[in-house]
Design an enzyme around this catalytic site. Structure first.
Site, short mmCIF file in Angstrom:
data_model
loop_
_atom_site.label_atom_id
_atom_site.label_comp_id
_atom_site.label_asym_id
_atom_site.label_seq_id
_atom_site.Cartn_x
_atom_site.Cartn_y
_atom_site.Cartn_z
N GLU A 35 0.81 -1.23 0.00
CA GLU A 35 0.00 0.00 0.00
C GLU A 35 0.84 1.28 0.00
O GLU A 35 0.31 2.35 -0.24
CB GLU A 35 -0.97 0.00 1.19
N SER B 138 -21.65 25.11 4.68
CA SER B 138 -20.60 25.93 5.29
C SER B 138 -19.77 26.64 4.24
O SER B 138 -18.95 27.50 4.56
CB SER B 138 -19.68 25.04 6.11
N GLY B 139 -19.96 26.25 2.98
CA GLY B 139 -19.07 26.77 1.94
C GLY B 139 -17.96 25.78 1.64
O GLY B 139 -17.27 25.90 0.65
N GLY B 140 -17.77 24.79 2.53
CA GLY B 140 -16.72 23.79 2.32
C GLY B 140 -17.18 22.65 1.41
O GLY B 140 -18.36 22.56 1.05
N VAL B 141 -16.23 21.78 1.07
CA VAL B 141 -16.51 20.71 0.12
C VAL B 141 -17.52 19.70 0.67
O VAL B 141 -18.45 19.30 -0.03
CB VAL B 141 -15.21 19.92 -0.20
N ASP B 142 -17.32 19.29 1.92
CA ASP B 142 -18.12 18.17 2.43
C ASP B 142 -19.61 18.48 2.48
O ASP B 142 -20.43 17.70 1.99
CB ASP B 142 -17.63 17.76 3.83
N SER B 143 -19.96 19.63 3.06
CA SER B 143 -21.39 19.93 3.16
C SER B 143 -21.97 20.18 1.76
O SER B 143 -23.12 19.82 1.50
CB SER B 143 -21.64 21.11 4.09
#
Ligand code: XMP
Length: 528
Positions: A179, A231-236
């Site tokens: 890996e 939130s403006g972030g990628v995840d949300s």
């Protein structure tokens, strides 16, 4: 579409975690081979592992020696269930001892880059790879005799049995770590196990993840309504886009504009994200409220507390309003969408099924506690997979590739009191740094580059013909894998020069640009 989430579960490879950080990396490499993988603890009973109906099992490495008392072990029945198994490092030695081979506590360690000699060029794991290859080793014990029925397929200078294979029982083992990047043919060996050994096909793609999650979300939410905080972030953003794809207008997103965002980011959510997804969005402009609450506060912990407290109040008020509106229309808001990622799930001890959370709020006329069931469509995904799903869903590149940005925003990048005027200065300086880094093609090389305003520091400068008494900003470009540790990025001097010239020319009151050359530890990434 399947109506039961479990019906859409893809072919799964279980990675049994024997400790250290190896398991997550193995799981990611399996997914890079387009096969879905899940991590389970080595303490999970074998019957429970088999009940998950895995198509293959990989035993990870770990820090133990098979000779240590109390070292993790495995029930023999795992090897007798007809499921293909690959043992790696500690997993390999455990396989050897469990099935009757010999592992010696030789005292001679192999650590780091090592030359592996392949003994059987046509073997399932090594076919098509060179007879001599570089691998990464990290072990003290060494296998000297393979269990009966196995063919020895590789060795090293110190280890006579560095790999063994039994195609009849579909059991395979390797002493090295495939890996890690230092094992030159590691990914190929891993893929040989998956495709040739276990007969799997590379079918787990971003398109299949979207289909699978859309079906699961529909099954979970049914005809009810859901809320998601952006939130403006990628995840949300990706979580919201997935849920929107599944249930359309049954979802409403809430975006709290706390006035601490970077230049253009609120507009990106309001305009570009909505245009790309068609999501229903409620924007709460709360900038005044946050800035008023922060007046006179310089202590970073206190700033964080205030921002966190105000955020919860504003979000919960908006949430309660939506619940009330839906209630008036005879609908029930029962779900809250969250962008929880797989590493969070693994690190908090795994666990499946939706947890219930309570949301306390302070709006009169509504029940004391609202109970929401969580929808977490990213629970199975690593960050890079979340970005790929975002791309698949057609989200704007600026959102999908966004670098990490702290929840409290620019509030913790002003050292000193947060004021409107200081926020404006920092926003301009930060936008210039971002523009120049993007123009230089450096976005993928750096993890993030906070720009910090030292609001309580002033120094003398000369701009034009006049002497100035302005503030410095600090550039904090860092490279990192996970933000736990970081190093300062060696940015090209000409890029630094352009950023510096532009900031001091274009942002009045900033007359110095400095560079932070501290690694983490000891320095954190943010200054606060
Ligand atoms: P530090 O400064 O501790 O930061 O080295 C590590 C990473 O975390 C980010 N960060 C935050 N992210 N809420 C967040 O969502 C926060 O309150 C917060 N504080 C720091 C920081 O940007 C870096 O990526």
């Amino acid at each position: 579409m399947a109506s039961n989430p479990s019906e859409s579960t893809p072919d799964t490879v279980l990675v049994v975690d024997f400790g250290a950080q190896y398991a997550q990396l193995i799981a990611r490499r399996v997914r890079e081979a387009r096969v879905y993988s899940e991590i389970v603890p080595s303490t999970m009973p074998v019957a429970e592992m088999l009940a998950k109906n895995p198509k293959a099992i990989i035993l990870s490495g770990g820090p133990s020696s098979v000779y240590t008392q109390g070292a993790p072990s495995l029930d023999r029945e795992l090897f007798e269930a007809g499921v293909p198994v690959l043992g790696i490092c500690y997993g390999f030695q455990l396989m050897a001892t469990t099935l009757g081979g010999t592992v010696d506590n030789t005292g001679s360690r192999e650590y780091g880059r090592t030359r592996l000699t392949v003994a059987k060029a046509s073997s399932t794991l090594f076919e098509g790879t060179p007879s001599e290859q570089q691998v990464w080793m990290s072990h003290g014990d060494a296998c000297s005799a393979a269990p009966e029925g196995f063919t020895v397929t590789a060795s090293t200078e110190l280890v006579p049995v560095a790999a063994f294979e039994d195609d009849g029982r579909k059991l395979y083992g390797i002493q090295h770590h495939p890996e890690v990047m230092h094992s030159t043919f590691g990914q190929q060996v891993l893929e040989h196990f998956l495709y040739r050994g276990a007969g799997l096909t590379p079918s787990w793609t971003t398109a299949s993840i979207v289909d699978e999650q859309v079906a699961a979300i529909r099954a979970q939410v049914g005809g009810k309504r859901a809320i998601c905080g952006l939130s403006g972030g990628v995840d949300s953003a990706v979580a919201a886009a997935l849920v929107q794809r599944a249930i359309g207008d049954q979802l409403t997103c809430v975006y709290v504009d706390h006035g601490l965002m970077r230049k253009g980011e609120t507009e990106q959510v309001e305009k570009d994200f909505v245009a790309a997804t068609g999501v229903q969005l409620k924007v709460v402009d709360a900038a005044d409220r946050f800035i008023d609450a922060l007046a006179g506060v310089s202590d970073p912990e206190q700033k964080r507390k205030i921002i966190g407290r105000e955020f919860i109040r504003v979000f919960e008020t908006a949430q309660a309003e939506l619940v009330a509106e839906a209630g008036a229309a005879g609908e029930d808001v029962a779900f809250l969408v969250q962008g929880t990622l797989y590493p969070d799930v693994v690190e908090s001890g795994g666990g499946t099924g939706a947890a219930n959370i309570k949301s306390h709020h302070n709006v009169g006329g509504l029940p004391e506690d609202l109970e929401f069931e969580l929808v977490e469509p990213l629970r199975k995904l690593f960050k890079d997979e979340v970005r790929m799903v975002g791309q698949e869903l057609g989200l704007p590149e600026e959102i999908v590739q966004r670098q990490p940005f702290p929840g409290p925003g620019l509030g913790i990048r002003i050292v000193g009191e947060v004021t409107r005027q200081r926020l404006d200065l920092l926003r301009e300086a930060d936008a210039i740094a971002r523009e120049e880094l993007t123009a230089a093609g450096l976005d993928r090389d750096i993890w993030q580059c906070p720009v910090v305003l030292l609001a309580d520091v002033r120094s003398v400068g000369v701009q034009g013909d006049a002497r100035t008494y302005g503030h410095p900003v600090v550039l904090r470009p860092v490279s990192s894998e996970d933000a736990m540790t970081a190093d300062w990025s060696r940015l090209p001097y000409d890029v630094l020069a352009r950023i510096s010239t532009r900031i001091t020319n274009e942002v009045a009151e900033i007359n110095r640009v400095t560079l932070d050359v501290t690694s983490k530890p000891p320095g954190t990434i943010e200054w606060e």
